[in-house]
Design an enzyme around this catalytic site. Structure first.
Site, PDB file in Angstrom:
ATOM      1  N   TYR A   1      -6.042   0.067  -6.824  1.00 34.75           N
ATOM      2  CA  TYR A   1      -5.518  -1.248  -6.386  1.00 34.75           C
ATOM      3  C   TYR A   1      -4.839  -1.231  -5.021  1.00 34.75           C
ATOM      4  O   TYR A   1      -4.616  -0.176  -4.462  1.00 34.75           O
ATOM      5  CB  TYR A   1      -4.704  -1.944  -7.463  1.00 34.75           C
ATOM      6  CG  TYR A   1      -3.477  -1.284  -8.071  1.00 34.75           C
ATOM      7  CD1 TYR A   1      -2.811  -0.227  -7.498  1.00 34.75           C
ATOM      8  CD2 TYR A   1      -2.987  -1.796  -9.280  1.00 34.75           C
ATOM      9  CE1 TYR A   1      -1.686   0.304  -8.092  1.00 34.75           C
ATOM     10  CE2 TYR A   1      -1.856  -1.250  -9.881  1.00 34.75           C
ATOM     11  CZ  TYR A   1      -1.211  -0.206  -9.276  1.00 34.75           C
ATOM     12  OH  TYR A   1      -0.101   0.320  -9.858  1.00 34.75           O
ATOM     13  N   GLU A   2      -4.602  -2.426  -4.507  1.00 30.01           N
ATOM     14  CA  GLU A   2      -4.120  -2.610  -3.120  1.00 30.01           C
ATOM     15  C   GLU A   2      -5.081  -2.004  -2.102  1.00 30.01           C
ATOM     16  O   GLU A   2      -4.668  -1.460  -1.075  1.00 30.01           O
ATOM     17  CB  GLU A   2      -2.716  -2.024  -2.922  1.00 30.01           C
ATOM     18  CG  GLU A   2      -1.637  -2.631  -3.786  1.00 30.01           C
ATOM     19  CD  GLU A   2      -1.428  -4.114  -3.542  1.00 30.01           C
ATOM     20  OE1 GLU A   2      -1.716  -4.614  -2.445  1.00 30.01           O
ATOM     21  OE2 GLU A   2      -0.978  -4.795  -4.491  1.00 30.01           O
ATOM     22  N   GLY A   3      -6.380  -2.170  -2.368  1.00 32.08           N
ATOM     23  CA  GLY A   3      -7.389  -1.571  -1.497  1.00 32.08           C
ATOM     24  C   GLY A   3      -7.750  -0.201  -2.018  1.00 32.08           C
ATOM     25  O   GLY A   3      -6.916   0.701  -1.985  1.00 32.08           O
TER      26      GLY A   3
ATOM     27  N   ARG B   1       0.834  -1.208   0.000  1.00 32.99           N
ATOM     28  CA  ARG B   1       0.000   0.000   0.000  1.00 32.99           C
ATOM     29  C   ARG B   1       0.861   1.247   0.000  1.00 32.99           C
ATOM     30  O   ARG B   1       0.606   2.186  -0.755  1.00 32.99           O
ATOM     31  CB  ARG B   1      -0.934  -0.016   1.221  1.00 32.99           C
ATOM     32  CG  ARG B   1      -2.062  -0.995   1.030  1.00 32.99           C
ATOM     33  CD  ARG B   1      -3.015  -1.072   2.203  1.00 32.99           C
ATOM     34  NE  ARG B   1      -4.174  -1.869   1.770  1.00 32.99           N
ATOM     35  CZ  ARG B   1      -5.243  -2.128   2.506  1.00 32.99           C
ATOM     36  NH1 ARG B   1      -5.329  -1.674   3.744  1.00 32.99           N
ATOM     37  NH2 ARG B   1      -6.231  -2.846   2.020  1.00 32.99           N
TER      38      ARG B   1
END
Lengths: 596, 596
Positions: free
Chosen positions: B438-440, B297
């Site tokens: 992306y990545e949350g 993140r």
């Protein structure tokens, strides 16, 4: 995802926010009534939904191409254009004396929103043709008018607007295209134009280019620019097509979006010179250009509304169908449509309320244009013309910025699927990005707003408009409608910020012009928030009073106005600070950043 | 336009803002000193400038393709990767006991900014490999570690992170990929994963997939997810490559941006099942996933910084060269570089100061991670870990949002040229758009921030961080530096807004959780403005005190901090209102908008 024209939103905005009823009640368009207007909107919506929306995706994936010197359009574009002309949409707002239907500009803009929402790349073509029509009506000699107007108005021919050259974008002073008088009343044009939308295409037999160029003895700068009509094929006296003129599309640009629309590099005079006819006075081209440009600017603002609406619908559709996660407080194994998650609902409300605010501003501007054309009283016409002039940069810039922001938020609602081209959300993000740029960048709009529009009528135009916003804020405050929450206070704060910064900028115009220029863009955005918020609140008041709903849900109208006021309009506090302080850093910014 | 790593900005931010000197002075990395760190930055910059930036455009235009089941990468990608491994960049931050160089995460993130700024599609590959390395170090059995870590760390093999499935994006509860124990300690995996970055490529002989799947008896939801290692080729005991595993890339996605990076649909078990090994405990996959995800993140946040920097440089370059219009007050026929126009300088200052603020936040987070790993004192490690946890969602979400906004403003600086793909600005606008997803998604980050990070250590982590911001604001106020203008007041207002909304949200978590969720995203942005503004001011104070400049111009450092505070940070006033009021409209928003 299929775009559906939001007829209810459009009719509601015209009727209860933009003041369309003033046109009807005042009899400004003879016997036009709301029922007829509504029927026209329904018919246009059917056309947009059934003919234009379905070919939007092919427009993006296939794009316009140049093959052996000929432009090939995406599947369906040429056929759709023929149907569009056949249905009479080209002649919609043009004056009856030139073969048009004489309908209101405001209705024309409402219908244009549909073309752009359904298919922005398609909608651009009529936008530019109409700009050419305006220039010819305002400035063209009688012979040019009779030769070109009927076919441009019917759509049998299209028009192009040819201003930009490689070295002359926002700055038209340095135009180089030359027009040399032949002696028979015609001119030979030589030069290169870039970024010419629909400069070449196979939709029609002929294309009428409106071209800025310099006469041989022209003075430097914008006072040395003249406007010419240069047809692709020179019409014969009997109206049939004659000689192919010496103007060709040399290249199409490879663009981020609106792929379906051919953006041409145009060469004039590869074979000695393209034949053109002067429009208006020698060296009077700039004035004629602004005639073309003003409504085109509003038209581009309408594109921002259309693309925002489309992005919103796409995201809403996805959010209603896509299931992920449990609702707060529900069983751990339940899963809900993502629209039930507060953060997703918040994004959708942002998108919807920004689009509605942009629509409200743009339609209000268009009604002012109609009044400026038609009101019986000259001073009323003048006041309306000034109001339209004041609002045009807001309608252009704020609507198109909101369009980009809405398209970006639309991708976010989709999560990973938003980044995949086949989903469709990405196309809106790409298409939307041109609108803040063309027909005068939004920065140019801001400079126009601050330096020319704020001072209109000694500042009275701005003060009058402010007074209207304040009146709405007062009505909200006195309505005591719980549904509107803090809308009244939020409005008051933003309108006050607009008034204060407007005053500050007006003083700077005299004292420190560079400071006014540094604060122009934040001011323009502040103006958009304050005006948009007040106009949405006006609609909310109408909805709670139970007027004709046009099919809109009153709760939704109120919710949009409230969300815009409470969650978005607060940006005006920061913008107020930016307007008055940006100059302090900007004054040194260019020099410090610019060091190599 | 060639991207040049902004080494001066990077070194200055590490040294004077992020607290990198605490690592050096505390001897946390043995004899690492600032000169060595600086030399490493210079070397990485050379690699990014010379090897990665030049192939960025080919990455976009050629894209990754799937040809006969094999991924074909754009020209130069495979060769550049080999050089990158050869130069030792893969092993940079990995622990020495596993063959790494044991350098600080913060230095690793600074170097990662260079990879992403130079070539975001290229930089993604190491980002994901490193995520896999973290998971194996934290949770892998010794045998798995010895088998895979050395080659993943050197970069001889790469890793992929395989979480998402068509029905399971942000919501991993509904994962369907199954892992059936064979009885010999291995598992057979069957299922389909989507959005798998570098799931297949020809850069390395082997690819080590880290895959979330369910055991046969797994409970529903996230407590029933396990993590597996699934190599493309199963290594033999001697380390040579054995059998081709039953996992293949079935399709590459057609994406808006980062075209050079292959985004794969991965099929497991077309021939009966892919062989995998369990990482960590059965049903303990979620914990292992978060180990992978947390630094990833931050890594995505760094992408936002890198792409913002690149977009800024591109726009700056254009604005210095492009001449249009006369400067205010100069002769009518003069023409100046557009950077001299206040509105253009303002846009460039926005871009630069947002990028610097994002860099300051991300680097500060990375130094906290280093302290959490290395400080001698356990309570100091814990405090730093909590600070890193608090800041990670800000570093991820605010940096990536700023990246998108900066890329969009970069197009605007270019005018019409920005919309033409060949110019390059459009690529940044397209590439940048994935990072908030992306990545949350950034919405997920906001929920994490409000529901898990604000309450950390009973709220002490948040209060401690606030105290640091206030201290900076006080120093600015007492510095009496005219160059900082109103920065002090602006900071104080934003930090107060952060404190108040943080308190309000904490109360809502107990009383009205849906209200907290509705305000989460505006709060996250508010946090980013307040933290970014204070960190930039910290740098400005250091610059005015005359510390080591690392080549940065002190006036520019001060100007950025001031511009951010005066022209951008004021948005926090509106955001404060949105945090506390959004729930009032959001509560009904989904239902009202969702009606068909």
């Amino acid at each position: 995802m299929t775009y559906r024209v939001p007829v209810a939103d459009i009719a509601f905005t015209l009727d209860h926010i933009a003041g369309f009823s003033r046109l009807i009640d005042g009899g400004l368009f003879e016997d036009l009534d709301m029922d007829t207007a509504r029927a026209i909107l329904e018919e246009a919506a059917r056309f947009a939904n059934e003919e234009l929306a379905p070919i939007n995706r092919a427009g993006d994936t296939q794009g316009a191409r140049l093959v052996d010197g000929k432009v090939v359009l995406p599947e369906g574009f040429t056929e759709a254009y023929a149907k569009w002309v056949e249905a009479g949409w080209g002649s919609f707002t043009a004056p009856k004396e030139h073969g048009g239907q004489g309908l209101p500009v405001s209705l024309g803009m409402a219908v244009a929103e549909m073309w752009h929402g359904a298919n922005m790349a398609f909608g651009l073509n009529p936008l530019l043709t109409q700009a050419g029509v305006h220039a010819l009506i305002a400035h063209g000699a009688h012979a040019l008018q009779t030769q070109y107007l009927p076919k441009l108005i019917s759509g049998e021919w299209t028009g192009s607007m040819q201003l930009t050259e490689p070295q002359a974008g926002s700055d038209l002073r340095s135009l180089k295209t030359r027009a040399t008088p032949v002696g028979d009343g015609t001119y030979k044009l030589t030069g290169t134009k870039i970024f010419i939308t629909y400069g070449e295409h196979p939709m029609t037999d002929n294309i009428i280019h409106l071209v800025l160029a310099r006469l041989p003895d022209a003075p430097f700068g914008t006072r040395g620019i003249s406007l010419f009509v240069v047809p692709k094929f020179i019409p014969n006296a009997d109206g049939s097509l004659g000689e192919r003129n010496d103007v060709v599309a040399a290249k199409l640009e490879h663009k981020l979006g609106i792929h379906g629309s051919p953006t041409c590099v145009m060469n004039f005079g590869d074979r000695g010179g393209a034949t053109g006819w002067l429009v208006g006075e020698p060296n009077g081209g700039l004035k004629a250009m602004f005639t073309m440009m003003n409504e085109a600017r509003l038209g581009v603002g309408i594109q921002g509304v259309g693309i925002g609406e489309r992005a919103f619908q796409q995201a809403l559709d996805y959010a209603r169908d896509r299931r992920q996660g449990a609702a707060e407080g529900s069983a751990a194994d339940a899963s809900v449509a993502i629209i039930e998650h507060p953060d997703v609902a918040r994004m959708l409300l942002n998108m919807k309320s920004k689009t509605s605010a942009a629509r409200a501003i743009a339609y209000t501007t268009s009604v002012a244009i109609d009044i400026s054309h038609r009101a019986a009283d000259a001073s009323e016409r003048k006041r309306a013309a000034n109001e339209a002039a004041l609002l045009t940069p807001i309608a252009k810039a704020v609507s198109t910025d909101f369009g980009v922001e809405t398209a970006s938020e639309g991708i976010q609602v989709h999560g990973g699927m938003g980044f995949i081209e086949e989903t469709g959300a990405a196309q809106h993000y790409r298409d939307a990005r041109i609108a803040p740029i063309y027909e005068g960048t939004n920065g140019i709009q801001a400079i126009d707003l601050v330096t020319r529009k704020l001072p209109l009528a000694g500042g009275e135009t701005f003060r009058d408009f402010l007074a209207g916003l304040k009146e709405t804020a007062r009505e909200v405050a006195s309505s005591n409608d719980d549904g509107l929450g803090h809308t009244g206070e939020c409005l008051w704060e933003s309108i006050t910020a607009l008034e204060e910064t407007g005053g500050w900028l007006t003083r700077q115009l005299a004292e420190n012009r560079a400071a006014a220029l540094a604060g122009a863009t934040p001011f323009q955005r502040l103006f958009g928030f304050a005006a948009g918020g007040a106009l949405l609140a006006k609609g909310a008041l109408a909805a709670t009073r139970g007027g004709e709903s046009h099919g809109r849900n009153a709760e939704a109208v109120v919710l949009e106005a409230r969300h815009f006021a409470e969650s978005l309009m607060g940006e005006t506090s920061g913008l107020k600070h930016a307007v008055t302080h940006a100059h302090e850093t900007v004054a040194r910014g260019g020099a410090v950043l610019g060091e190599r």
